[in-house]
Scaffold this active site. Structure first.
Site, PDB file in Angstrom:
ATOM      1  N   GLY A 249       0.786  -1.235   0.000  1.00  0.00           N
ATOM      2  CA  GLY A 249       0.000   0.000   0.000  1.00  0.00           C
ATOM      3  C   GLY A 249       0.809   1.271   0.000  1.00  0.00           C
ATOM      4  N   GLU A 291       4.537  -6.124   1.847  1.00  0.00           N
ATOM      5  CA  GLU A 291       4.200  -6.568   0.484  1.00  0.00           C
ATOM      6  C   GLU A 291       4.003  -5.414  -0.491  1.00  0.00           C
ATOM      7  OE1 GLU A 291       1.574 -10.498   1.720  1.00  0.00           O
ATOM      8  OE2 GLU A 291       0.574  -8.580   1.376  1.00  0.00           O
ATOM      9  N   GLY A 293       3.735  -3.536  -3.894  1.00  0.00           N
ATOM     10  CA  GLY A 293       3.563  -3.887  -5.305  1.00  0.00           C
ATOM     11  C   GLY A 293       3.836  -2.639  -6.131  1.00  0.00           C
ATOM     12  N   ARG A 331      -7.065   2.587 -15.496  1.00  0.00           N
ATOM     13  CA  ARG A 331      -7.075   3.233 -14.180  1.00  0.00           C
ATOM     14  C   ARG A 331      -7.787   4.583 -14.168  1.00  0.00           C
ATOM     15  NH1 ARG A 331      -3.310   4.506 -11.368  1.00  0.00           N
ATOM     16  NH2 ARG A 331      -4.075   3.752  -9.377  1.00  0.00           N
ATOM     17  N   TYR A 335     -10.673   4.625 -11.568  1.00  0.00           N
ATOM     18  CA  TYR A 335     -10.446   5.416 -10.345  1.00  0.00           C
ATOM     19  C   TYR A 335     -10.213   6.904 -10.613  1.00  0.00           C
ATOM     20  CZ  TYR A 335      -8.450   0.700  -9.536  1.00  0.00           C
ATOM     21  OH  TYR A 335      -8.199  -0.646  -9.506  1.00  0.00           O
ATOM     22  N   CYS A 362     -14.758   1.642 -28.315  1.00  0.00           N
ATOM     23  CA  CYS A 362     -16.077   2.225 -28.570  1.00  0.00           C
ATOM     24  C   CYS A 362     -16.752   2.544 -27.249  1.00  0.00           C
ATOM     25  CB  CYS A 362     -16.924   1.239 -29.350  1.00  0.00           C
ATOM     26  SG  CYS A 362     -16.499   1.277 -31.052  1.00  0.00           S
ATOM     27  N   GLU A 363     -16.290   3.573 -26.606  1.00  0.00           N
ATOM     28  CA  GLU A 363     -16.768   3.899 -25.277  1.00  0.00           C
ATOM     29  C   GLU A 363     -16.282   5.304 -24.940  1.00  0.00           C
ATOM     30  OE1 GLU A 363     -17.374   0.710 -23.098  1.00  0.00           O
ATOM     31  OE2 GLU A 363     -17.361   1.697 -21.154  1.00  0.00           O
ATOM     32  N   TYR A 391      -0.293  -2.057 -12.182  1.00  0.00           N
ATOM     33  CA  TYR A 391      -1.727  -2.185 -12.441  1.00  0.00           C
ATOM     34  C   TYR A 391      -2.137  -1.624 -13.808  1.00  0.00           C
ATOM     35  CZ  TYR A 391      -1.501  -3.146  -7.468  1.00  0.00           C
ATOM     36  OH  TYR A 391      -1.155  -3.673  -6.246  1.00  0.00           O
TER      37      TYR A 391
HETATM   38  N1  LLP Z   1      -0.891  -7.179  -0.350  1.00  0.00           N
HETATM   39  C1  LLP Z   1      -2.194  -7.412  -0.535  1.00  0.00           C
HETATM   40  C2  LLP Z   1      -2.858  -8.436   0.266  1.00  0.00           C
HETATM   41  C3  LLP Z   1      -2.915  -6.692  -1.500  1.00  0.00           C
HETATM   42  O1  LLP Z   1      -4.206  -6.927  -1.676  1.00  0.00           O
HETATM   43  C4  LLP Z   1      -2.252  -5.712  -2.277  1.00  0.00           C
HETATM   44  C5  LLP Z   1      -2.969  -4.946  -3.298  1.00  0.00           C
HETATM   45  C6  LLP Z   1      -0.879  -5.512  -2.054  1.00  0.00           C
HETATM   46  C7  LLP Z   1      -0.230  -6.255  -1.082  1.00  0.00           C
HETATM   47  C8  LLP Z   1      -0.075  -4.523  -2.845  1.00  0.00           C
HETATM   48  O2  LLP Z   1      -0.525  -3.222  -2.693  1.00  0.00           O
HETATM   49  P1  LLP Z   1       0.334  -2.009  -3.337  1.00  0.00           P
HETATM   50  O3  LLP Z   1       1.648  -1.974  -2.595  1.00  0.00           O
HETATM   51  O4  LLP Z   1       0.509  -2.297  -4.755  1.00  0.00           O
HETATM   52  O5  LLP Z   1      -0.495  -0.804  -3.085  1.00  0.00           O
HETATM   53  N2  LLP Z   1      -5.817  -1.983  -9.028  1.00  0.00           N
HETATM   54  C9  LLP Z   1      -5.598  -0.979  -8.016  1.00  0.00           C
HETATM   55  C10 LLP Z   1      -4.773  -1.489  -6.859  1.00  0.00           C
HETATM   56  C11 LLP Z   1      -5.365  -2.709  -6.200  1.00  0.00           C
HETATM   57  C12 LLP Z   1      -4.506  -3.211  -5.080  1.00  0.00           C
HETATM   58  C13 LLP Z   1      -4.966  -4.556  -4.630  1.00  0.00           C
HETATM   59  N3  LLP Z   1      -4.191  -5.130  -3.589  1.00  0.00           N
HETATM   60  C14 LLP Z   1      -4.947   0.251  -8.673  1.00  0.00           C
HETATM   61  O6  LLP Z   1      -4.717   0.223  -9.871  1.00  0.00           O
HETATM   62  O7  LLP Z   1      -4.692   1.239  -8.014  1.00  0.00           O
END
Ligand code: LLP
Length: 432
Positions: A249, A291, A293, A331, A335, A362-363, A391
């Protein structure tokens, strides 16, 4: 001048990524195209690992949340960087294993893992399964028993913390589909059951409060709730929790003017609080896992498009259409996420005009952005959209039967294909 220092202009005024001319990349690999800077990805991995190791005296694990960007090559990089990875589906798990990623360093997430997924994970004896609910706990124990293994598990807990993020990516609140609540002893019940079951071994607890978090406070609140719960588990179940995984996050900059989360500062504060609570509650300091991402890959990626039709609507609005759109970057439509862009072949020129960047679906909502300040745009210009490493590719869709772009990795001045462009034959492969 750009959102991260790996971008620059060459002498002709063209945009470069990690020193490589983006126009050459676009020419060689065609557009639309995802381009990822591997040096920056590695640097980000080391930043997280370095900070965690600096502040945490117990074992620590940085798991790359591969939902942000998943393909075989990224798992190879994560292996080289000695990271763990988090997977959330059979597809991600299969990709990681196919890439030769060490199975024991894989964490498996998901709020509705199927029996097929659990079976595959158990048979491959992956590192840890993050159990989301009671039915999964029982199912997993049965599958593990059948396969004669004891699976290490974490329990996913909802700490009841609001991370102040977009409602679609908040996960730590009580009203969330993920995990066990501490209230009404739901989570404690799961701990007790895990203790009784013979083919699962409770290694730790997990929480993840949301994505693109820009404040340290929600992480501190979550860590405190989790430590209190760890004490309760010790008092009531006589179990010492060995590992605390605080999820991902960590928020990043999408625009130059955006704020972002200082990872070092955040981890320093969070770990100090965990140490303090361990002492106060007379607990053994747990191993810490996180974690990230987005924070590993977002800024490492750009998307290159070729500009097609340009349409001026009345006097105030001009659309430029690109050869991709919501299929490769959903995105904005999901969002309203904002991106910065530049015309790669005019990168040194002054940005003079605001454009709406439209995709080719087409949107009407198929936009990459509105009011994006750019150089004067012309057909055949190459548009670079920044910070699309997380993402975007992982949320690609074949809507309108558009093809998935290729992914090119740039490392030490060299480009290589990480994922080939989808072909028309690929598109009809499963059609009967
Ligand atoms: N751990 C868990 C259990 C998660 O569900 C997620 C993200 C992460 C780690 C990694 O989170 P990050 O560090 O990437 O914020 N599609 C959305 C983001 C969805 C995130 C889902 N879970 C976007 O494009 O912003």
């Amino acid at each position: 001048m750009y959102i991260s220092e790996n971008f620059s202009n060459d002498e002709e005024g063209n945009l470069t990524i990690s020193g490589v001319n983006t126009l050459d990349i676009a020419k060689k690999f065609k557009t639309p195209l995802y381009v990822m800077d591997v040096n920056l990805i590695r640097k980000n991995c080391r930043k997280f690992k370095g900070a965690l190791e600096k502040y945490c005296e117990t074992n620590s694990f940085v798991c790359y949340a591969s939902k942000a960007f998943s393909c075989k090559k990224i798992y190879e990089i994560m292996k080289e960087e000695k990271m763990c990875v988090d997977v959330v589906s059979l597809g991600e798990l299969f990709t990681a294993i196919s890439a030769g990623f060490p199975k024991e360093k894989i964490y498996f997430h998901g709020n509705n893992k199927t029996e097929e997924e659990l079976e595959f994970a158990v048979k491959n004896e992956i590192g840890k399964i993050v159990v989301d609910n009671l039915s999964e706990l029982k199912k997993l124990n049965e599958i593990a028993e059948k396969n004669n293994v004891v699976m290490k598990i974490l329990l996913r807990i909802k700490p009841g913390v609001d991370a102040h993020v977009h409602e679609y990516v908040t996960t730590g609140k009580i009203d969330s589909k993920f995990g066990f609540t501490i209230e009404e002893n739901e989570a404690l019940g799961a701990v007790k059951l895990a203790k009784e079951l013979k083919n699962v071994k409770l290694e730790g607890l997990h929480c993840h409060i949301g994505s693109q978090i820009l404040e340290i406070k929600p992480f501190l609140l979550a860590a405190e709730v989790m430590m209190k719960f760890i004490k309760k588990i010790k008092d009531e179940c006589e179990i010492e929790i060995n590992e605390l995984n605080l999820g991902g996050g960590f928020g990043v900059k999408y625009l130059k003017t955006d704020s972002f989360l200082d990872v070092d500062e955040c981890l320093k504060n969070v770990i100090s609080l965990i140490k303090q609570k361990s002492n106060e509650f007379n607990l053994k300091m747990p191993s810490i896992a996180i974690e990230p991402g987005r924070a590993i890959v977002a800024q490492a990626g750009i998307t290159l498009y070729t500009i097609g039709s340009i349409k001026q609507i009345l006097k105030e609005k001009t659309y430029i259409s690109v050869d991709g759109g919501m299929t490769d970057n959903p995105r904005y439509i999901l969002y309203k996420s904002l991106y910065e862009a530049t015309i790669a072949n005019k990168a040194a020129e002054k940005k003079v005009k605001k454009y709406s960047i439209a995709g080719k679906c087409c949107e009407s909502g198929d936009l990459i952005g509105e009011n994006v300040l750019l150089q004067e745009a012309e057909e055949k210009d190459i548009l670079a959209v920044f910070a699309t490493g997380a993402y975007n590719y992982s949320m690609f869709s074949n809507y309108n039967r558009n093809l998935c772009p290729a992914v090119v990795f740039v490392e030490d001045g060299k480009c290589s294909i990480a994922v080939k462009r989808q072909t028309l034959e690929d598109l009809i492969r499963n059609d009967v």
